[in-house]
Design a protein around this motif. Structure first.
Motif, PDB file in Angstrom:
ATOM      1  N   ILE A 289      26.084 -74.058  48.364  1.00  0.00           N
ATOM      2  CA  ILE A 289      27.506 -73.740  48.466  1.00  0.00           C
ATOM      3  C   ILE A 289      27.793 -73.263  49.881  1.00  0.00           C
ATOM      4  CG2 ILE A 289      29.384 -72.400  47.485  1.00  0.00           C
ATOM      5  CD1 ILE A 289      27.668 -72.013  45.004  1.00  0.00           C
TER       6      ILE A 289
ATOM      7  N   LYS B 243      30.849 -67.241  48.877  1.00  0.00           N
ATOM      8  CA  LYS B 243      30.193 -67.780  47.679  1.00  0.00           C
ATOM      9  C   LYS B 243      29.742 -66.691  46.708  1.00  0.00           C
ATOM     10  CE  LYS B 243      25.712 -68.268  50.053  1.00  0.00           C
ATOM     11  NZ  LYS B 243      24.681 -69.242  50.463  1.00  0.00           N
TER      12      LYS B 243
ATOM     13  N   TYR C  14      36.371 -76.078  47.829  1.00  0.00           N
ATOM     14  CA  TYR C  14      35.239 -75.909  46.905  1.00  0.00           C
ATOM     15  C   TYR C  14      35.716 -75.967  45.450  1.00  0.00           C
ATOM     16  CZ  TYR C  14      32.155 -73.129  43.917  1.00  0.00           C
ATOM     17  OH  TYR C  14      31.397 -72.689  42.867  1.00  0.00           O
TER      18      TYR C  14
END
Length: 878
Positions: free
Chosen positions: A493, A498, A564
């Motif tokens: 990620i 994150k 994301y």
């Protein structure tokens, strides 16, 4: 450079907005590609000038103008010669958080100068008709006047000129074909999350037909029929209506009611696609199938109505332009279509309007629209909760309830989803069979709901087991997609935040949920833009979580986070991809910021504020489940229940719906809640509509043996204490009968005895406890309640349980008799007791039509007997 990165073709956009007008003005001497190239050159030059003036400011920040269609449109409006560059308007439309003061105004002025150097763009940006069409033909002229140098009179003349050109060139057939292509493109695909998380499965959009399972319906059994209700509507109550019969179930407009997750909006999209693709064999024929189908999301309509005083005609015109790229079209043209063509208008989500006054206004707007345009037919969708307060006019609407999935539909649903996964046939067959066997252990309320079923299947495929509560379904599904996705795909990620993903999602969800449920300004009800979302995520990163002090950095991280979330199918197009995620994270935010911090004040305020708002019910249910699962005793849940019930009548309705799911709650409190609810019904302590809701909430817990026994015990205690109160005994008998009819369970009450004459105080009980196919019953009813009462339906006191007209059952029995001469004597007796010949003939016709409809095996005998009766009646009449 910004100039090389924009994604939306300016040429194709201008063509989309103005049709052939722009290229007619240019003498068709230039192509879209050439127009794009000219714009790109001007943009590159303007960017270089501004970047030289502000070397630290640009950094690619203007990219979003040329990736977002709405922002590109706002930018283009500012580039025309007659437009006014108003800094306050710019600040309202664009995200300027990371840019110097007046930066965008300077950029627009510079880009405008560069474009006007080119002869082609000089022609375009000087053309007032093109400018007007970019703004929108039907836009409010007074508002336009504030953003342009053109006077109000000039604007009116330009509009009239454009409308005349549109009218001269308009073709309904061409309009329909263009609308059809875009509507199918918009509706014919759904966002597919998937079952497994295997990297070889292509996520994204799937054809609706590939995964859709058609529902079944019933007519709402507690609706009150009128004398004019046709026999088909009466016959279909409490019986299943197939999907194919949805348009022939009644000549009326339709309200489709369903639970959260029943698939109401997807149903509408599926119907529209079937109609536009010509798959009318999906339905029994109805004239309305030939109409133009249009879907209106009512929360978006309300937002537009509040900001621009819009009515439905204006909104449809706006919708066709904004979402379906219909150009060369005006409100005037739409009115002609509505006056001369069949239209099928889908009003989606009446329950998603949260303010009751506003909901009532929208309801009246729908009814008035149908009066104004009688060639239109409407289908309105709503959850059950939130609809009763503003029921649509029963004279023009029929109410259909979406049934829960049965075993056949569950199997079809599972099979279709596995086919989308491209799982080998033998593996899919084995997994589906295993799933169908294990599902028997899950509460039917969960497995029979399409939304929850899809989530259960995701969890089963990835975790190898089935969840057993709504909280477990929501939480596990969310965590599976947030965490396990990356693990299975072995993805790193690459986002700076994150380790705080859940916190950002939770903060974003709560902000968005509150925004959508507020009823002020234009925030909520559909006006959440990418700019607002990005600003909020940036604020969460910088101010809430304090991950950085730098505003530019937090803005960039916000962009990365939203990209994301989009790639993980969690957040896309300014919304959570599944309402599940929005609801779970909203509940999780409240739990994090109240119970986990030991600060219950905020949590209690939220529950108290929203417990009467159906939109918040799932969030509050999930929140209470989160609190409940980790308690060492009953204190916390007891306090929540006690405080809310003492302050808010809506709390009774809410807690009765979830009480069977709570673990750590004092049994005596539940007993008091149920007892108080029963007493409210029996003693008529609340208004009838609210009492009716409360009664139906009580019926929902009867399927659990513990609560059925509890209700029986409470009723028995009330009888023991007030055994001499005949009125109360009558109410309890009504309550018991209705409970049994609603739930198909046998509610037993000891010691209840009613004197026969007490039945004479209530039409419903009299008919329920007597054989209404017998002449003595009919004559007795007439003597007690009057001849007019025999012609109308009898409706029960609490839940609105409906017994149809008594004569209908009586004549059904007569017409199937082989001793018709004896039965004719009974009819003569009815006439002697005040039943007129027209009423008798009408009931006979209904019996005959019903026998034909149901293909009764005795149909020849029935029709023969009807003829004999009619002959005798004609003789009597003569």
């Amino acid at each position: 450079m910004v100039a090389t990165s924009f994604l939306i073709s300016v040429g194709s956009y201008l063509l989309e907005k103005t049709g052939d007008l722009i290229f007619n003005q240019l003498g068709k001497k230039i192509t879209q590609t050439e127009l794009d190239q000219k714009f790109k050159i001007a943009l590159t030059n303007a960017t270089a000038i501004i970047q030289n003036r502000y070397p630290e400011a640009l950094g690619g920040s203007l990219d979003f103008f040329f990736k977002d269609k709405q922002l590109l449109e706002e930018l283009l409006k500012l580039l025309f010669r007659k437009s006014i560059i108003n800094h306050s308007v710019i600040e309202e439309k664009f995200d300027l958080q990371t840019l110097p003061p007046n930066f965008l105004s300077e950029f627009v002025t510079t880009l405008k100068d560069e474009l006007l150097k080119d002869h082609v763009f000089d022609l375009i940006l000087s053309n007032n008709e093109i400018y007007f069409m970019i703004i929108g033909i039907d836009s409010n002229l007074n508002k336009i006047a504030h953003s342009t140098e053109l006077s109000l009179n000039e604007l009116k003349k330009i509009r009239e000129t454009i409308q005349e050109k549109i009218a001269d060139n308009f073709s309904y057939d061409n309009f329909f074909e263009n609308y059809k292509k875009i509507a199918l493109n918009n509706f014919n695909e759904v966002n597919y999350i998937g079952l497994g998380l295997s990297p070889d499965i292509r996520r994204g959009m799937k054809k609706l037909n590939d995964i859709y399972v058609k529902p079944e319906f019933t007519l709402k059994n507690y609706s009150v029929s009128t004398e004019e209700d046709n026999f088909l509507e009466r016959e279909m109550r409490n019986t299943t209506i197939d999907f194919k019969d949805i348009f022939t179930s009644s000549s009326k407009n339709i309200v489709i009611l369903g639970d959260p997750g029943a698939g109401k909006s997807v149903l509408i999209k599926y119907i529209i696609c079937c109609l536009l693709e010509g798959n009318t064999n999906e339905f029994e024929y109805s004239e309305s199938l030939n109409g133009l189908p249009i879907r209106i999301e009512l929360r978006k309509y309300l937002s537009q109505k509040k900001s621009s005083s819009t009515n439905f005609t204006q909104y449809i015109s706006y919708l066709l332009e904004k979402e379906f790229s219909v150009v060369n079209f005006s409100e005037v043209q739409l009115k002609r279509i509505l006056d001369t063509q069949l239209t099928l208008i889908f009003f989606d989500g009446l329950d998603e309007i949260f303010n009751e006054d506003e909901k009532y206004d929208v309801k009246k707007d729908i009814e008035n629209f149908l009066i104004t345009y009688p060639m239109s037919k409407a289908i309105v969708t709503s959850r059950y909760i939130g609809y009763e307060e503003v029921k649509l006019d029963s004279d023009i609407f029929i109410e259909l309830s979406m049934k829960e999935f049965n075993d056949t539909q569950i199997k079809e649903y599972a099979t279709k989803w596995y086919q989308c996964e491209a799982v080998r046939d033998e593996v899919a067959k084995q997994e589906i069979q295993s799933f169908l066997e294990l599902k028997e252990d899950i509460d039917e309320e969960l497995i029979a709901n399409p939304l929850l079923l899809s989530l259960i299947m995701i969890l089963y495929r990835n975790n190898g087991r089935l969840p057993h509560s709504k909280l477990e379904i929501y939480r596990s599904c969310t965590r599976t997609l947030v965490e396990k996705w990356d693990e299975v795909k072995k993805l790193e990620i690459d986002i700076k935040v994150k380790n705080r993903k859940d916190s950002i999602f939770a903060n974003l969800a709560f902000w968005q949920y509150e925004s959508l449920s507020r009823n002020k300004d234009n925030v909520g009800n559909g006006n959440i833009t990418y700019t607002l979302v990005k600003d909020e995520v940036s604020r969460i990163i910088q101010n809430k979580l304090k991950l950085t002090d730098d505003a530019f950095e937090s803005s960039r991280w916000a962009d990365e986070f939203l990209e994301y979330a989009k790639n993980r199918s969690l957040y896309f197009d300014n919304n959570f991809t599944h309402k599940t995620f929005l609801e779970y994270y909203t509940a999780f935010w409240i739990y994090q910021n109240s119970d986990l911090k030991g600060d219950f004040t905020q949590r209690n305020q939220i529950i108290n504020q929203y417990i009467g708002n159906p939109y918040w019910h799932i969030v509050i249910e999930l929140l209470i489940n989160l609190i409940d699962e980790n308690q060492p005793d009953t204190d916390i849940i007891d306090n929540i229940l006690t405080e809310n019930i003492s302050n808010n009548n809506d709390a009774y309705l809410f807690f009765l719906a979830i009480v069977h799911k709570l673990k750590n709650v004092n049994e005596s409190l539940i007993y008091d809640l149920v007892k108080k609810s029963i007493e409210i019904c029996l003693y008529s302590l609340w208004d009838k509509p609210i009492t009716s809701k409360l009664f139906r909430r009580l019926t929902s817990i009867v399927n659990h043996d513990k609560y059925r026994y509890m209700i029986e015990k409470i009723l028995g205690e009330i009888i023991s204490n007030e055994s001499s109160n005949d009125k109360l005994l009558l109410n309890i008998s009504l309550f018991q009968v209705e409970m049994n009819l609603f739930t198909q369970r046998d509610i037993q009450i000891n010691s209840i005895t009613l004197n026969a004459d007490l039945y004479e105080n209530d039409k419903f009980l009299y008919l329920f406890y007597n054989d209404i196919t017998k002449l003595d019953t009919i004559i007795g009813f007439i003597k007690i309640f009057g001849v007019d009462a025999i012609k109308t339906p009898s409706v029960s006191k609490y839940g609105g349980v409906h017994l149809f007209k008594t004569l209908n059952y009586f004549f059904e029995n007569i017409t199937t008799s082989s001793k018709i001469d004896e039965k004719i004597v009974e009819i003569v007796t009815l006439i002697e007791n005040g039943i007129d010949l027209d009423t008798i003939k009408k009931e006979l016709y209904l019996v005959g039509d019903k026998a034909k409809l149901l293909e009764d095996k005795n149909i020849d005998l029935i029709l023969s007997n009807i003829k004999k009766i009619e002959s005798k009646l004609d003789y009597i009449s003569a």
